[in-house]
Design a protein around this motif. Sequence first.
Motif, PDB file in Angstrom:
ATOM      1  N   GLU A   1       3.896 -14.862 -10.568  1.00  0.00           N
ATOM      2  CA  GLU A   1       4.319 -14.236  -9.315  1.00  0.00           C
ATOM      3  C   GLU A   1       3.503 -12.974  -9.109  1.00  0.00           C
ATOM      4  O   GLU A   1       3.055 -12.350 -10.065  1.00  0.00           O
ATOM      5  N   LYS A   2       3.305 -12.600  -7.847  1.00  0.00           N
ATOM      6  CA  LYS A   2       2.509 -11.413  -7.562  1.00  0.00           C
ATOM      7  C   LYS A   2       2.916 -10.812  -6.239  1.00  0.00           C
ATOM      8  O   LYS A   2       3.571 -11.456  -5.418  1.00  0.00           O
ATOM      9  N   ASP A   3       2.502  -9.584  -6.041  1.00  0.00           N
ATOM     10  CA  ASP A   3       2.773  -8.885  -4.784  1.00  0.00           C
ATOM     11  C   ASP A   3       1.729  -7.776  -4.653  1.00  0.00           C
ATOM     12  O   ASP A   3       1.120  -7.353  -5.642  1.00  0.00           O
ATOM     13  N   SER A   4       1.541  -7.308  -3.431  1.00  0.00           N
ATOM     14  CA  SER A   4       0.592  -6.213  -3.196  1.00  0.00           C
ATOM     15  C   SER A   4       1.010  -5.439  -1.943  1.00  0.00           C
ATOM     16  O   SER A   4       1.748  -5.948  -1.104  1.00  0.00           O
ATOM     17  N   LEU A   5       0.523  -4.215  -1.885  1.00  0.00           N
ATOM     18  CA  LEU A   5       0.831  -3.343  -0.763  1.00  0.00           C
ATOM     19  C   LEU A   5      -0.345  -2.402  -0.551  1.00  0.00           C
ATOM     20  O   LEU A   5      -0.949  -1.931  -1.519  1.00  0.00           O
ATOM     21  N   THR A   6      -0.676  -2.141   0.706  1.00  0.00           N
ATOM     22  CA  THR A   6      -1.706  -1.159   1.042  1.00  0.00           C
ATOM     23  C   THR A   6      -1.075  -0.101   1.931  1.00  0.00           C
ATOM     24  O   THR A   6      -0.390  -0.419   2.910  1.00  0.00           O
ATOM     25  N   VAL A   7      -1.285   1.172   1.549  1.00  0.00           N
ATOM     26  CA  VAL A   7      -0.799   2.298   2.344  1.00  0.00           C
ATOM     27  C   VAL A   7      -1.974   3.222   2.626  1.00  0.00           C
ATOM     28  O   VAL A   7      -2.996   3.147   1.960  1.00  0.00           O
ATOM     29  N   GLN A   8      -1.805   4.078   3.611  1.00  0.00           N
ATOM     30  CA  GLN A   8      -2.855   5.039   3.932  1.00  0.00           C
ATOM     31  C   GLN A   8      -2.485   6.409   3.401  1.00  0.00           C
ATOM     32  O   GLN A   8      -1.318   6.791   3.378  1.00  0.00           O
ATOM     33  N   VAL A   9      -3.514   7.131   2.984  1.00  0.00           N
ATOM     34  CA  VAL A   9      -3.336   8.488   2.484  1.00  0.00           C
ATOM     35  C   VAL A   9      -2.940   9.378   3.657  1.00  0.00           C
ATOM     36  O   VAL A   9      -3.548   9.337   4.717  1.00  0.00           O
ATOM     37  N   LYS A  10      -1.925  10.196   3.453  1.00  0.00           N
ATOM     38  CA  LYS A  10      -1.455  11.109   4.505  1.00  0.00           C
ATOM     39  C   LYS A  10      -1.656  12.530   4.073  1.00  0.00           C
ATOM     40  O   LYS A  10      -1.659  12.869   2.938  1.00  0.00           O
TER      41      LYS A  10
END
Length: 104
Positions: A95-104
Amino acid sequence: MAKSIRARATLKGDTVTVKSLITHVMETGLRKDEKTGDKIPAHYIQEVTCEHNGKEVVLAQWGPAVSKNPYLSYEFTGGKSGDDVSISWVDNKGEKDSLTVQVK
């Protein structure tokens, strides 16, 4: 959208601080079910990869000793506001998951 990862990345000076919480059972394979007495199968995150604009900045290899719903925090330099920070994991069951966020 990641179902198991919550994260934020903040910039202070030239240092980016990433704080993340991963929702995962992290079973060791040593505990027994209280009702049946059967062992609960191992189910834990094996690898966490953290990237900044596609470049790997952290590679963590975890095992069954990591607690349920692990918290991961790390810092790196060279980022700027608006850059992408990605976190992904893979567990021993594939199983796997991922997330991308932006630097604030």
